[in-house]
Scaffold this active site. Structure first.
Site, mmCIF file in Angstrom:
data_model
loop_
_atom_site.group_PDB
_atom_site.id
_atom_site.type_symbol
_atom_site.label_atom_id
_atom_site.label_comp_id
_atom_site.label_asym_id
_atom_site.label_seq_id
_atom_site.Cartn_x
_atom_site.Cartn_y
_atom_site.Cartn_z
ATOM 1 N N CYS A 60 0.805 -1.231 0.000
ATOM 2 C CA CYS A 60 0.000 0.000 0.000
ATOM 3 C C CYS A 60 0.835 1.277 0.000
ATOM 4 O O CYS A 60 0.298 2.356 -0.206
ATOM 5 C CB CYS A 60 -0.946 0.015 1.193
ATOM 6 S SG CYS A 60 -0.081 0.032 2.773
ATOM 7 N N CYS A 99 0.474 -3.948 8.933
ATOM 8 C CA CYS A 99 0.851 -2.686 9.594
ATOM 9 C C CYS A 99 1.680 -2.959 10.842
ATOM 10 O O CYS A 99 2.618 -2.222 11.151
ATOM 11 C CB CYS A 99 -0.394 -1.878 9.947
ATOM 12 S SG CYS A 99 -1.312 -1.337 8.492
#
Length: 133
Positions: free
Chosen positions: A41, A110
């Site tokens: 991302c 993440c």
């Protein structure tokens, strides 16, 4: 991720770290600095550290990314302060996810990114101190 929350919901702890992140910014004259990027991302986290007596005395972060990236970095800075460098290096993304009360499966990268930035900062601190990583 906790089943009670559903696959795309954030835990109250994760929401708290996103809406009120801790330790945002950079340590002035850090002993170690490291970054990591989530290639899927483009999110990026940078961690800076101050090491004192072999322990993480201060940890700060800057993140360009989503709510999960910010929450992960914020929680990580709280997790590492007071730990030895070896204890901090041993932290796994699963430890961070558990601290946050879970993350949606598609956001678990993440936590991996935050831990990667931490490990890079710890290696940088070792190199700056003249030790072999």
């Amino acid at each position: 991720m906790s089943e009670e929350l559903g696959p795309d919901l954030y835990s109250p702890r994760a929401v708290e770290h996103f809406t009120d992140p801790r330790n945002v910014g950079a340590v002035a004259d850090p002993d170690g600095k490291g970054s990591d990027v989530n290639p899927s991302c483009g999110d990026r986290t940078t961690i800076t550290l101050r090491i004192g007596d072999g322990h993480v005395a201060e940890a700060r972060f800057r993140t360009f990314g989503c709510a999960a990236a910010i929450a992960s970095a914020s929680a990580l800075t709280e997790l590492v302060v007071g730990r030895t460098a070896e204890e901090a290096r041993a932290l796994e993304p699963a430890d961070l996810i558990a601290t946050l009360g879970g993350l949606p499966a598609r956001k678990e990268g993440c936590a991996l990114m935050a831990v990667g930035a931490l490990r890079a900062a710890l290696v940088d601190a070792q190199v700056r101190a003249g030790a072999r990583p």
